[in-house]
Design a protein around this motif. Structure first.
Motif, PDB file in Angstrom:
ATOM      1  N   VAL A 312      -7.359   4.881  45.275  1.00 17.38           N
ATOM      2  CA  VAL A 312      -8.718   4.985  44.741  1.00 17.38           C
ATOM      3  C   VAL A 312      -9.649   4.243  45.692  1.00 17.38           C
ATOM      4  N   ILE A 313     -10.568   5.006  46.294  1.00 13.80           N
ATOM      5  CA  ILE A 313     -11.465   4.433  47.289  1.00 13.80           C
ATOM      6  C   ILE A 313     -12.777   4.029  46.656  1.00 13.80           C
ATOM      7  N   GLY A 314     -13.149   2.769  46.835  1.00 14.34           N
ATOM      8  CA  GLY A 314     -14.412   2.271  46.302  1.00 14.34           C
ATOM      9  C   GLY A 314     -15.179   1.541  47.384  1.00 14.34           C
ATOM     10  N   PRO A 315     -16.347   0.986  47.050  1.00  8.05           N
ATOM     11  CA  PRO A 315     -17.151   0.279  48.061  1.00  8.05           C
ATOM     12  C   PRO A 315     -16.382  -0.931  48.612  1.00  8.05           C
ATOM     13  N   GLY A 316     -16.068  -0.888  49.892  1.00  3.41           N
ATOM     14  CA  GLY A 316     -15.424  -2.010  50.557  1.00  3.41           C
ATOM     15  C   GLY A 316     -13.979  -2.245  50.177  1.00  3.41           C
ATOM     16  N   GLU A 317     -13.332  -1.270  49.509  1.00  6.92           N
ATOM     17  CA  GLU A 317     -11.950  -1.482  49.105  1.00  6.92           C
ATOM     18  C   GLU A 317     -11.222  -0.171  48.880  1.00  6.92           C
ATOM     19  N   VAL A 318      -9.901  -0.263  48.930  1.00  9.86           N
ATOM     20  CA  VAL A 318      -9.031   0.852  48.541  1.00  9.86           C
ATOM     21  C   VAL A 318      -7.957   0.256  47.633  1.00  9.86           C
ATOM     22  N   ARG A 319      -7.766   0.827  46.432  1.00 10.11           N
ATOM     23  CA  ARG A 319      -6.780   0.320  45.489  1.00 10.11           C
ATOM     24  C   ARG A 319      -5.588   1.281  45.466  1.00 10.11           C
TER      25      ARG A 319
END
Length: 322
Positions: A312-319
């Protein structure tokens, strides 16, 4: 017979310099100092270096902020006068002050040169002797060359050194208490916060002095050592592993069965985008491959596809999760 190391000689020389700073030596002490200096050709140079350091430190405080060392250094020097070793040691009054000023001028003319890289940046630096230094991401070195040795201090990060041969001037890399000595070779040194210093030899021979060992350890090509407060020994590794370790110089990170959590942390050295692993069990999964060091998102997607995870790609991160 034990041959004193340079560090041991420097320690004794510093002690003599400190004793002189505290006051004049007695005739007996002067004789003891002369006998010590005569015992090894290296001792005179060490003693004079320590005296210069003391003079520079004491006189800099006395001269005040208006002193112009460059103007002083450009002044016409006085005619040379023959001088004995004893007179050199025991100069007094204005002669000592002149020596101190000379030491300060020289120190400022021989400023260290600093090279550094930002997060995600790589840089190749050619030094004045022809040696090449490749700096990895977020790294900083300080270069100080002299007639007798070439010194580079790795203050943070990682660097690959391709050293120009010069038997008369060994090439020394200092990193967090660890000292790596070479004449002409290729090796890398890694110094990261809160981690032991790591040395990897690609070609040639180096000697590694560790904080916990009295004598340097010799290393040859395809060897690695991880220094710490405990005594460490070099370990032989395959040439392919050496290539993986220094893949960063071409903008790549190579993994061969490393835990996913360790691989994700490695990307944190190159990018502000963080890879977050929600389940510790996922972090223990192994990953293999060659990836662009500045593209953690593509790595995370590849890891998710390989290990059947969700990314899951989000602002400034990937989970990453199941």
């Amino acid at each position: 017979m034990h041959r004193e190391t340079s560090q041991e000689i420097d320690a004794v020389a510093a002690d003599w310099a400190a004793r002189i700073d505290r006051g004049a030596l007695s005739p007996a002490d002067e004789g003891e100092l002369d006998a010590w200096i005569a015992g090894d050709a290296r001792r005179l140079g060490a003693f004079m270096r320590m005296r210069a350091v003391a003079l520079q430190s004491n006189s800099a405080r006395a001269l005040g902020p208006d002193f112009d060392p460059e103007a002083f250094a450009q002044a016409e020097p006085p005619a040379a006068t023959p001088i004995t070793r004893r007179r050199l040691f025991w100069l007094g009054g204005s002669a000592v002050a002149a020596s101190a000023l000379g030491a300060i001028g020289l120190g400022l003319m021989m400023r260290d040169t600093v090279y550094e890289t930002k997060l995600g940046e790589m840089r190749v630096v050619t030094l004045e002797d022809g040696s090449a230094v490749t700096l990895n991401t977020a790294s900083r070195i300080r270069v100080a060359f002299a007639d007798a040795r070439r010194t580079v201090t790795l203050e943070e990060g990682e660097a690959l050194f391709d050293v120009a041969k010069d038997p008369a001037r060994p090439f020394i890399v200092e990193a967090g208490g660890t000292s790596v000595r070479a004449v002409g070779t290729s090796f890398s040194v890694k110094r990261l916060s809160d981690a032991p210093v790591e040395v990897l030899v690609r070609e040639g021979i180096v000697e590694v002095a560790q904080p916990a060992t009295p004598r340097p350890v010799r290393m040859t090509a395809n060897m690695r050592i991880v220094t710490s407060h405990a005594v460490a020994q070099p370990v032989a590794i395959a040439p392919t592993e050496v290539d993986r370790e220094i893949a960063w110089r071409s903008g790549r990170i190579a993994f061969e069965g490393e835990p996913l959590a360790q691989a994700a942390a490695a990307f944190g050295r190159y990018s502000d985008t963080r890879i977050i692993i929600e389940d510790p069990g996922i972090g223990r999964e192994e990953i293999t491959g060659l990836f662009a060091s500045n593209d953690p998102v593509t790595f995370a997607r590849a890891a998710a596809a390989s290990l059947e995870l969700k990314a899951v790609i989000g602002p400034g991160e990937v989970r990453l999760s199941r």
